[in-house]
Design a protein around this motif. Sequence first.
Motif, PDB file in Angstrom:
ATOM      1  N   VAL A 150       6.128  41.889  -9.262  1.00  0.00           N
ATOM      2  CA  VAL A 150       6.507  43.115 -10.513  1.00  0.00           C
ATOM      3  C   VAL A 150       7.572  43.001 -11.638  1.00  0.00           C
ATOM      4  O   VAL A 150       8.519  42.076 -11.142  1.00  0.00           O
ATOM      5  CB  VAL A 150       6.943  44.380  -9.398  1.00  0.00           C
ATOM      6  N   LEU A 151       6.995  42.661 -12.258  1.00  0.00           N
ATOM      7  CA  LEU A 151       7.753  42.787 -14.089  1.00  0.00           C
ATOM      8  C   LEU A 151       8.502  41.986 -13.477  1.00  0.00           C
ATOM      9  O   LEU A 151      10.205  41.995 -13.551  1.00  0.00           O
ATOM     10  CB  LEU A 151       8.715  44.640 -14.385  1.00  0.00           C
TER      11      LEU A 151
ATOM     12  N   ARG B 221       9.595  39.926 -10.945  1.00  0.00           N
ATOM     13  CA  ARG B 221      10.969  40.272 -10.062  1.00  0.00           C
ATOM     14  C   ARG B 221       9.267  39.965  -8.591  1.00  0.00           C
ATOM     15  O   ARG B 221       8.222  40.093  -9.396  1.00  0.00           O
ATOM     16  CB  ARG B 221      11.375  41.194  -9.896  1.00  0.00           C
TER      17      ARG B 221
ATOM     18  N   VAL C   7      12.547  43.107  -1.604  1.00  0.00           N
ATOM     19  CA  VAL C   7      12.257  43.068  -2.927  1.00  0.00           C
ATOM     20  C   VAL C   7      13.080  41.174  -3.195  1.00  0.00           C
ATOM     21  O   VAL C   7      14.058  41.266  -2.318  1.00  0.00           O
ATOM     22  CB  VAL C   7      12.762  44.023  -3.216  1.00  0.00           C
TER      23      VAL C   7
ATOM     24  N   LEU D 220      19.328  41.710  -4.396  1.00  0.00           N
ATOM     25  CA  LEU D 220      20.343  43.259  -4.929  1.00  0.00           C
ATOM     26  C   LEU D 220      19.495  44.265  -5.678  1.00  0.00           C
ATOM     27  O   LEU D 220      20.493  44.768  -5.445  1.00  0.00           O
ATOM     28  CB  LEU D 220      20.918  42.202  -6.318  1.00  0.00           C
ATOM     29  N   TYR D 221      18.337  43.925  -6.035  1.00  0.00           N
ATOM     30  CA  TYR D 221      17.823  45.353  -6.928  1.00  0.00           C
ATOM     31  C   TYR D 221      17.291  46.214  -5.778  1.00  0.00           C
ATOM     32  O   TYR D 221      17.190  47.341  -5.287  1.00  0.00           O
ATOM     33  CB  TYR D 221      16.249  44.306  -7.018  1.00  0.00           C
TER      34      TYR D 221
ATOM     35  N   LEU E 217      18.759  49.843  -5.742  1.00  0.00           N
ATOM     36  CA  LEU E 217      18.296  50.816  -6.542  1.00  0.00           C
ATOM     37  C   LEU E 217      17.359  51.998  -5.750  1.00  0.00           C
ATOM     38  O   LEU E 217      17.075  52.775  -5.517  1.00  0.00           O
ATOM     39  CB  LEU E 217      17.972  50.058  -7.719  1.00  0.00           C
ATOM     40  N   LEU E 218      16.330  50.769  -4.843  1.00  0.00           N
ATOM     41  CA  LEU E 218      15.145  51.240  -3.467  1.00  0.00           C
ATOM     42  C   LEU E 218      15.950  51.837  -3.061  1.00  0.00           C
ATOM     43  O   LEU E 218      15.172  52.716  -2.682  1.00  0.00           O
ATOM     44  CB  LEU E 218      14.481  49.647  -3.172  1.00  0.00           C
TER      45      LEU E 218
ATOM     46  N   GLU F  81      19.209  53.883  -2.785  1.00  0.00           N
ATOM     47  CA  GLU F  81      19.093  54.981  -3.791  1.00  0.00           C
ATOM     48  C   GLU F  81      18.060  56.131  -4.076  1.00  0.00           C
ATOM     49  O   GLU F  81      18.042  57.224  -3.838  1.00  0.00           O
ATOM     50  CB  GLU F  81      19.829  54.462  -5.420  1.00  0.00           C
ATOM     51  N   THR F  82      17.251  55.547  -4.233  1.00  0.00           N
ATOM     52  CA  THR F  82      15.878  56.017  -4.616  1.00  0.00           C
ATOM     53  C   THR F  82      14.867  56.443  -3.268  1.00  0.00           C
ATOM     54  O   THR F  82      14.583  58.060  -2.831  1.00  0.00           O
ATOM     55  CB  THR F  82      14.266  54.981  -5.003  1.00  0.00           C
TER      56      THR F  82
ATOM     57  N   LEU G   7      24.959  46.374  -6.369  1.00  0.00           N
ATOM     58  CA  LEU G   7      24.510  45.219  -8.318  1.00  0.00           C
ATOM     59  C   LEU G   7      25.705  44.831  -8.561  1.00  0.00           C
ATOM     60  O   LEU G   7      24.704  43.441  -8.555  1.00  0.00           O
ATOM     61  CB  LEU G   7      24.077  46.851  -9.046  1.00  0.00           C
TER      62      LEU G   7
ATOM     63  N   PHE H 239      28.777  52.588 -15.623  1.00  0.00           N
ATOM     64  CA  PHE H 239      28.354  50.890 -14.835  1.00  0.00           C
ATOM     65  C   PHE H 239      27.500  50.193 -15.491  1.00  0.00           C
ATOM     66  O   PHE H 239      26.969  49.005 -16.042  1.00  0.00           O
ATOM     67  CB  PHE H 239      27.383  51.243 -13.220  1.00  0.00           C
TER      68      PHE H 239
ATOM     69  N   TYR I 204      26.342  46.666 -16.676  1.00  0.00           N
ATOM     70  CA  TYR I 204      25.784  45.965 -15.780  1.00  0.00           C
ATOM     71  C   TYR I 204      24.672  45.354 -16.451  1.00  0.00           C
ATOM     72  O   TYR I 204      23.637  44.174 -16.505  1.00  0.00           O
ATOM     73  CB  TYR I 204      24.872  46.313 -15.780  1.00  0.00           C
TER      74      TYR I 204
ATOM     75  N   LEU J  30      12.905  45.239 -15.201  1.00  0.00           N
ATOM     76  CA  LEU J  30      13.281  45.263 -13.860  1.00  0.00           C
ATOM     77  C   LEU J  30      14.255  47.049 -13.304  1.00  0.00           C
ATOM     78  O   LEU J  30      13.709  47.525 -13.238  1.00  0.00           O
ATOM     79  CB  LEU J  30      12.237  44.880 -12.373  1.00  0.00           C
TER      80      LEU J  30
ATOM     81  N   LEU K  52      14.292  50.726 -13.334  1.00  0.00           N
ATOM     82  CA  LEU K  52      14.684  51.463 -11.621  1.00  0.00           C
ATOM     83  C   LEU K  52      15.733  52.001 -12.283  1.00  0.00           C
ATOM     84  O   LEU K  52      16.166  52.925 -11.771  1.00  0.00           O
ATOM     85  CB  LEU K  52      15.078  49.949 -10.809  1.00  0.00           C
TER      86      LEU K  52
ATOM     87  N   VAL L 249      16.313  55.781 -11.188  1.00  0.00           N
ATOM     88  CA  VAL L 249      17.704  56.269 -10.878  1.00  0.00           C
ATOM     89  C   VAL L 249      18.198  57.645 -11.868  1.00  0.00           C
ATOM     90  O   VAL L 249      18.781  58.690 -10.975  1.00  0.00           O
ATOM     91  CB  VAL L 249      18.617  55.820 -10.038  1.00  0.00           C
TER      92      VAL L 249
END
Lengths: 464, 194
Positions: A67-68, A70, A122, A126-127, A130-131, A133-134, A169, B153, B157, B165, B169, B173
């Motif tokens: 995906v994109l 990654r 993933v 490190l990604y 974000l997941l 957090e989702t 991250l 941040f 970053y 991606l 993401l 968020v």
Amino acid sequence: MSSPVIWIVIPAVVGLFLWFLRSKQQLSLILAAGICIILSVLSIVLPIGAAVNLGGLTFTIPSTLPVLGRRFVLTASDQMILTLLYGLGAVWFALAPLAWPHRLFPSFGLGMLASLTAALAVAPILYAALLVETAVLFSIPILSPPGRLVGQGLQRYLIFQTLAVPAILFAGWLLGVAEANPADTAMFQRAGMFLGLGFAFWLGVFPFYNWVPMMMTETHPFPAGYVLSLLPTAVLLLGLDFINSTGFLRESAVLFDIVRIIGILMVVTGGLWAAFQVNLARVFGYAVIFETGFALLAISVNTLDGWMLFAAAFLPRLLALLIFAFALAVLENQGIPLTLLGIRGLARRFPLTALGLLAAILSISGFPLLAGLPVRLEIFEQLAITSRTALIGAGIGTTGFLFCGMHILSELIHSDEKHWTMVENWPLRVILIGGCLFLLAFGLFPETFYHSILFILQAFPHLF
Amino acid sequence: MAEWTNFIPLGLVVVGSLSLLWTNKWRYNIGSIALQYLAVFWFVSQVWPIGLAAIKLVAGWMAGAVLAASVTASDLPETETPAMSARIFRVVGGVFVLILAFSAAPQAAEWIPAQQTAMISSLVLIGMGLLQLSMTKDPLRVILGLLTVLSGFEIIYAAALTSVLVAGLLALVTIGVSLTGAYWLSLTPPEEPS
């Protein structure tokens, strides 16, 4: 169809579909439980990456979904983790019609499961921040459904979980830089610092855990129990993944010392605060803190035995928290205040709920014959070898939690009533008795149940 | 782009974040967030392709729009203006954050490949956001504080890593946090008419 499509995309799509079905609460809960059962069974029977022969038709399930730029990767070694996560979801959704049949639970609960599975899948890892957090954002409507005002505990939950995102991250990026230049040890230290901070926020580690008991008092115990069972489980597995994939972390003695100190602090404070607590919802919060502390202590051992104990502790922990949350939900649904005063003499009217509540708390505190004891004993044994201070701390915390259990027992049976009645209906009786029997069976025959869960460690081959 | 032009977004960041501390009026607060995301876009567009950097601006402004729409829809009464002493206290806190950000930026720039002004802006936003979060119980201000931290941040970053991606993401968020705020505002009951 690749494995990430089966275990991430499909539940996410079903979650979305269930959102449209939210007016039919029972049906959507049954569907959510059904899809979780199917995915859980598939994770046992479907060989990822190997040829499958189905009625003459041969096909392979690829383990990767790009995906994109990654990748999401779920290999055969991750299958036990999938079984655990979706099995957990199946049980909670199946019990929800009796405990908390809320219309938002199936869709957002399934969304949480899909996001956390994606976080574990993933690559690069490190990604995952974000997941996760989702998943946290998905949990908000469950924790503060329409009709309940937002309290400070819930706000702090969102704040701490969101603050973990930049920390993780950033740690991921620093680790990448450090691995490109291994001579720069300062970069490794910075990465370790940010990583530790991120996980401390995520897990509600001492001293960032005050939101846990606060949040418990502000929301219904069942959805809070679901979130506090699922999220720490996924985050602990993610932590293991970080340690597994980063050589610097595996070889760092300081990391495991810090984890041990934090673990002791969580066990001691969780146990002692629970001992003096009068609100049962807050006791649940301290139980989560106490359990996370023991998980950290198991990690800190950093031997094969330690990792096995870490994996084995999942089942008794999740079962005890499930029964605890369910019993609290039964009381909350009856309008009984979740305080020591509120439950005084309750064993006379709600004997099975009282039994479930007590069995769960005693199992968490490692009471003999219950599910928590075998793993606790082993952890104590390991701590006696590695750190006597940690052993004493774990003992103090356990005594505190045991005291809490005894205190609750004395309140439950303290009554002037002469007669016993059973207010619980049949489905509640079956679930509460079944839960207590499971806790007992886990305690009496630990190896029967723990053997399979140890396969979780297959996903982390570099740990031992 | 000339180096001095980077002081413009830095100014936007300082003004925006201080005004977030100074006033409780939601219109000004949303305006401040919009300014902050403009500054974020400015800095990110210097290290990322403009199309990718625009995601930050769109997501940030969308977050602001969602919150504004929600405040309007929830029919909440305008929050009372805090006492002058409280405002002064907050701004003094903000000034301390500014001093801290300006002093810490040179050291931080040694291990993060970001421009000096971008680094200062980022630290200012993170510090002001944390200050905001530590001083409020109001759901809207909590969300604004979180968005401020996240926007700070995002500047550093972006200097460290370019990824479609991650951009997607992080935008998700940002919008998700604002939707949570909108949801929370919808749960807050309007005040009883007296």
